[in-house]
Motif scaffolding. Sequence first.
Motif, short mmCIF file in Angstrom:
data_model
loop_
_atom_site.label_atom_id
_atom_site.label_comp_id
_atom_site.label_asym_id
_atom_site.label_seq_id
_atom_site.Cartn_x
_atom_site.Cartn_y
_atom_site.Cartn_z
N TYR A 104 0.75 -1.54 -0.10
CA TYR A 104 -0.43 -0.42 0.07
C TYR A 104 0.73 1.09 0.27
O TYR A 104 1.75 1.32 0.84
N PHE A 108 0.74 4.34 0.85
CA PHE A 108 0.76 5.40 1.65
C PHE A 108 1.37 4.52 2.90
O PHE A 108 2.18 5.02 4.03
N ILE A 160 1.25 12.39 2.52
CA ILE A 160 -0.15 11.52 2.87
C ILE A 160 -1.24 12.33 3.77
O ILE A 160 -1.00 13.99 3.86
N GLY A 161 -2.39 12.51 2.86
CA GLY A 161 -3.69 13.75 3.28
C GLY A 161 -4.38 13.14 4.16
O GLY A 161 -5.56 13.14 4.77
N TYR A 187 -6.60 6.79 -6.83
CA TYR A 187 -6.75 6.52 -5.88
C TYR A 187 -5.73 5.50 -5.21
O TYR A 187 -6.81 4.43 -6.01
N ASN A 234 -8.60 13.09 -6.54
CA ASN A 234 -7.33 12.89 -5.49
C ASN A 234 -6.51 12.06 -6.95
O ASN A 234 -7.02 10.52 -6.88
N TYR A 262 -13.58 14.30 -0.70
CA TYR A 262 -13.24 15.77 -0.92
C TYR A 262 -14.55 16.37 -1.32
O TYR A 262 -14.20 17.79 -1.30
N LYS A 267 -11.73 13.63 6.21
CA LYS A 267 -11.80 14.43 5.54
C LYS A 267 -12.47 15.77 5.88
O LYS A 267 -11.76 16.84 6.14
N TYR A 291 -4.39 18.81 -1.80
CA TYR A 291 -3.13 18.41 -3.00
C TYR A 291 -2.85 19.82 -3.84
O TYR A 291 -4.24 19.75 -3.96
N ARG A 351 2.61 14.58 -6.47
CA ARG A 351 1.84 15.27 -5.49
C ARG A 351 2.11 15.44 -4.25
O ARG A 351 3.33 14.76 -3.62
#
Length: 385
Positions: free
Chosen positions: A18, A20, A42-43, A131, A181, A212, A242, A326, A365
């Motif tokens: 993965y 992230f 990461i977000g 994503y 994203n 988002y 978020k 982002y 990003r």
Amino acid sequence: MKDKMIEYSLRLKNLPPYLFAEIDRLKQKLKKEKKEFIDLSIGDPDIPAPQAMIDILYESAKIKKNQKYALDKGKLSLRRAIKKWMKTRFRVNLDEEKEILPLIGSKEGLVHFPLAFINKGDYIIVPSPGYPGYRGAAILSEAKIFELPLREENNFLPDLEEIPKNIRNKAKIIYLNYPNNPTTVLAPQEFLKRLVNFCSKYGIIIAYDNAYSEIYFEKKPISLLEIKEAQELALEFHSFSKTFCMTGFRIGWCCGNKDLVNGLLKVKTNIDSGIFGAIQDAAEFALKKEKGFIKNLRKIIKRRRDIFLEGIRKRGWKAWAESTFYIWIKIPYSSSLEFAKFLLKKGIVVTAGIGFGKFGEGFIRVALTTSEESLKKAVRILENV
Ligand code: MLT
């Protein structure tokens, strides 16, 4: 015997690490080595979740009923709050009994969803860049993947005509996500109408990730379910992570077609045992009482965005930052991974575009999840590379 025992399934062997989690490992290593870095990967917003909501969580955790399994389809009071939110924010009417399902985060729902509808070898269409969870979902459900390009020249909207005819007929699910994203663009209503018509013609379910929806600046995003007939073939996913900076709480919801909701519910009741009741109460409170929090969040992110964009554009680089937290930056180098590694040496952690799929190559990003001061520092570093 031991080899047989620990032989991973083909499913797992095909699953890439993965993205992230990999970046997180890298950050832990840097921390261990006492190296300082600015984290733009990461977000996961640095802004704390609303305090009044945390107080509700604390109080609700003391209630005995909340300490037990939550085997239902989410508390009715939460589903009612979601219904109201969808109605007032988007003008979407939903039945709280059949068309709304709380989730342990939207990622959980998005990844489990294909298990309800995919047979081995069916196609899932995933956006690229996109994503990484969608690709993982497809691999875990043993679907074939068609990577649908989101190209700069099309403002990162897919050209549905690029999906070959034979794949259209074999595709069961398409994942899409706007506000997007990683590219940050919004989907105009006209495109969403075309999407619904296309998927209706070919019998494709739309798994629409709207995580988002509240992180926008100039233009306000809509719900896919506002499009006529979308409720016949779509499930839309929403996130508290978020909107209310609640990434660690793990709560989200999906809503839309009742048969799609029902399919996912059946999968989930066999996998998890519901969402901690106190977290559900806290989420309900957030939806009802924390609209001011979101407004303020948007203000903070917009200020950060403007600071960063100005620096990047001065540098002569093209960048997109229409929504989300982002910035999607086109880099004048062929390998985003090599460039991300180079930036790491300079003390900035970003996400390489290739991590979002092959059509993400040539971009990086940046997540605006750190203070203005750190962002200014990062801009200064970028100005000199
Ligand atoms: C991101 O940074 O793109 C994601 O939101 C992180 C995640 O959900 O894994």
